[in-house]
Design a protein around this motif. Structure first.
Motif, PDB file in Angstrom:
ATOM      1  N   ILE A 105      10.000  10.549  40.752  1.00 13.25           N
ATOM      2  CA  ILE A 105      11.021  11.066  41.659  1.00 13.25           C
ATOM      3  C   ILE A 105      10.905  10.396  43.024  1.00 13.25           C
ATOM      4  N   ALA A 106       9.712   9.939  43.374  1.00  9.48           N
ATOM      5  CA  ALA A 106       9.512   9.265  44.666  1.00  9.48           C
ATOM      6  C   ALA A 106      10.297   7.963  44.770  1.00  9.48           C
ATOM      7  N   THR A 107      10.882   7.517  43.661  1.00 10.69           N
ATOM      8  CA  THR A 107      11.683   6.288  43.682  1.00 10.69           C
ATOM      9  C   THR A 107      13.099   6.524  44.201  1.00 10.69           C
ATOM     10  N   GLU A 108      13.440   7.746  44.561  1.00  9.52           N
ATOM     11  CA  GLU A 108      14.809   8.041  45.019  1.00  9.52           C
ATOM     12  C   GLU A 108      15.294   7.122  46.139  1.00  9.52           C
ATOM     13  N   PRO A 109      14.461   6.785  47.152  1.00  8.56           N
ATOM     14  CA  PRO A 109      14.951   5.875  48.196  1.00  8.56           C
ATOM     15  C   PRO A 109      15.442   4.539  47.656  1.00  8.56           C
ATOM     16  N   PHE A 110      14.853   4.061  46.564  1.00  2.00           N
ATOM     17  CA  PHE A 110      15.298   2.792  45.987  1.00  2.00           C
ATOM     18  C   PHE A 110      16.706   2.923  45.395  1.00  2.00           C
ATOM     19  N   TRP A 111      16.956   4.058  44.754  1.00  2.00           N
ATOM     20  CA  TRP A 111      18.288   4.271  44.170  1.00  2.00           C
ATOM     21  C   TRP A 111      19.330   4.483  45.256  1.00  2.00           C
ATOM     22  N   SER A 128      12.698  -6.547  55.374  1.00  2.00           N
ATOM     23  CA  SER A 128      11.770  -5.458  55.107  1.00  2.00           C
ATOM     24  C   SER A 128      12.298  -4.545  54.004  1.00  2.00           C
ATOM     25  N   ILE A 129      13.588  -4.255  54.032  1.00  2.00           N
ATOM     26  CA  ILE A 129      14.191  -3.390  53.013  1.00  2.00           C
ATOM     27  C   ILE A 129      14.180  -4.069  51.647  1.00  2.00           C
ATOM     28  N   ILE A 130      14.515  -5.346  51.615  1.00  2.00           N
ATOM     29  CA  ILE A 130      14.503  -6.091  50.350  1.00  2.00           C
ATOM     30  C   ILE A 130      13.093  -6.125  49.763  1.00  2.00           C
ATOM     31  N   ALA A 131      12.095  -6.399  50.630  1.00  2.00           N
ATOM     32  CA  ALA A 131      10.707  -6.426  50.174  1.00  2.00           C
ATOM     33  C   ALA A 131      10.282  -5.067  49.636  1.00  2.00           C
ATOM     34  N   GLY A 132      10.667  -3.994  50.339  1.00  2.53           N
ATOM     35  CA  GLY A 132      10.336  -2.652  49.885  1.00  2.53           C
ATOM     36  C   GLY A 132      10.955  -2.333  48.541  1.00  2.53           C
ATOM     37  N   LEU A 133      12.193  -2.759  48.345  1.00  7.45           N
ATOM     38  CA  LEU A 133      12.884  -2.525  47.077  1.00  7.45           C
ATOM     39  C   LEU A 133      12.157  -3.220  45.925  1.00  7.45           C
ATOM     40  N   LEU A 134      11.786  -4.472  46.133  1.00  2.59           N
ATOM     41  CA  LEU A 134      11.094  -5.242  45.092  1.00  2.59           C
ATOM     42  C   LEU A 134       9.717  -4.651  44.788  1.00  2.59           C
ATOM     43  N   ILE A 135       8.989  -4.301  45.836  1.00  2.11           N
ATOM     44  CA  ILE A 135       7.656  -3.721  45.648  1.00  2.11           C
ATOM     45  C   ILE A 135       7.759  -2.377  44.929  1.00  2.11           C
ATOM     46  N   GLY A 136       8.779  -1.596  45.270  1.00  2.00           N
ATOM     47  CA  GLY A 136       8.969  -0.314  44.609  1.00  2.00           C
ATOM     48  C   GLY A 136       9.177  -0.453  43.116  1.00  2.00           C
ATOM     49  N   LEU A 293       4.791   4.001  47.293  1.00  2.00           N
ATOM     50  CA  LEU A 293       4.790   4.499  48.668  1.00  2.00           C
ATOM     51  C   LEU A 293       4.850   3.353  49.676  1.00  2.00           C
ATOM     52  N   ILE A 294       4.196   2.242  49.367  1.00  2.00           N
ATOM     53  CA  ILE A 294       4.288   1.067  50.246  1.00  2.00           C
ATOM     54  C   ILE A 294       5.735   0.562  50.282  1.00  2.00           C
ATOM     55  N   GLY A 295       6.383   0.543  49.127  1.00  2.00           N
ATOM     56  CA  GLY A 295       7.784   0.129  49.070  1.00  2.00           C
ATOM     57  C   GLY A 295       8.680   1.025  49.902  1.00  2.00           C
ATOM     58  N   ILE A 296       8.454   2.348  49.812  1.00  2.00           N
ATOM     59  CA  ILE A 296       9.253   3.292  50.595  1.00  2.00           C
ATOM     60  C   ILE A 296       9.019   3.081  52.090  1.00  2.00           C
TER      61      ILE A 296
END
Length: 313
Positions: A105-111, A128-136, A293-296
């Motif tokens: 459920i913690a993946t919600e920010p990616f969606w 930063s957002i693109i990197a977070g999305l990929l890491i997530g 969490l790092i991705g978020i």
């Protein structure tokens, strides 16, 4: 409107405790509730009761009630977020632990990034957002690697992979419902709107419980005290205290600050599941949690920088 400067500090701390710890512990409460209630019956009772209580509160406070258009928006968003979202999580927790459900459920920010098309120009122009999305998504892949290691652990483990996918889909439903309600402004008070959302979700869950034949195998006399305690916790602490704390905080604090519960909830769920329910933890599961969490964090960095710049000015 309430402001942070005029609000008692202890009240703000209590509200953050509710969205950090109480929301994080609802995953375990669902687990306890499932010891006596089928998933959709459990969710139906939870939402219907909370919805009626909120409606009565809004009436007692003589708050503005929603018009026909607002009722329609609340019904649709409530069904998407609470039936398609949390109700499906309850079903999935029959086969996976509360901690594993919370991690997914913690993946919600990616969606949110992928589905909030109106802001794509901002999201995908930020490194930063693109990197977070990929890491997530790397974190999601790591999580599903855990399934291979535990495939033969229990008789129900064959459903664990499907249940994990269901939780991911439920996160998507929650995001769709959130975006729908966000882009369709409605009238009336927050409490009245939330009450309608919860009431509609309760009806929706009861319909699903009928379609899935849950009532045929359900006997209230067989419900354990653990299940009753889980249900009561979900109603009063999860659907009332924590949710209303979130709604209250978001009215006068930056959304990026309030959304930090996204970091804390899965950690609380994993720890509570381990301590109180003897749920097992794997290294890959913990690694997946850290990576997600790092991705978020990377996704939210632009918002945090904006807050810091505004405060400096």
């Amino acid at each position: 409107m309430t402001s942070a400067s005029s609000t008692p500090r202890w009240l703000i701390i209590l509200a953050f405790f509710n969205i950090y710890v109480i929301w994080g512990s609802t995953y375990l409460a669902v687990r306890f509730g499932l010891q006596g209630f089928p998933p959709f019956i459990l969710s139906g009772i939870r939402y219907l009761t909370a919805g009626i209580l909120l409606y009565l509160i809004s009436r007692a406070r003589k708050e503005e009630q929603p018009d026909g258009r607002s009722i329609r928006i609340n019904v649709i968003s409530g069904i998407l977020m609470l039936v398609g979202g949390s109700g499906m999580v309850a079903w999935a927790e029959q086969y996976i632990t509360s901690g594993q459900a919370a991690i997914l459920i913690a993946t919600e920010p990616f969606w949110f990034l992928l589905l909030d098309k109106k802001r794509w120009s901002f999201y995908f122009a930020n490194k930063s957002i693109i990197a977070g999305l990929l890491i997530g998504f790397v974190g999601i892949i790591l999580f599903f690697q855990w399934q291979d290691q535990t495939q033969l652990a229990t008789s129900s483990s064959q459903y664990a992979f499907i249940a994990s996918l269901v939780v991911l889909v439920s996160a998507v439903f929650w995001v769709i419902g959130s975006l729908y309600s966000k882009t369709n402004a409605f009238s009336a008070s927050v409490i009245a709107n939330a009450g309608i959302q919860l009431f509609a979700a309760g009806i929706g869950c009861f319909l699903l419980s009928t379609l899935t034949h849950e009532w045929s195998s359900f006997a209230i006399r067989n419900v354990s005290w653990q299940a009753w305690s889980g249900l009561l916790f979900l109603i009063f602490m999860g659907s009332l205290a924590a949710y209303l704390s979130f709604v209250w905080l978001i009215t006068f604090l930056p959304p990026a600050l309030v959304s930090t519960h996204t970091y804390v909830n899965p950690v609380v769920a994993v720890l509570f599941g381990w301590i109180l329910a003897n749920e097992t933890l794997s290294l890959l599961q913990l690694l997946a949690l850290v990576v997600i969490l790092i991705g978020i964090l990377l996704i939210n960095l632009p918002s945090y920088r904006s807050i810091r710049t505004t405060k400096a000015k």
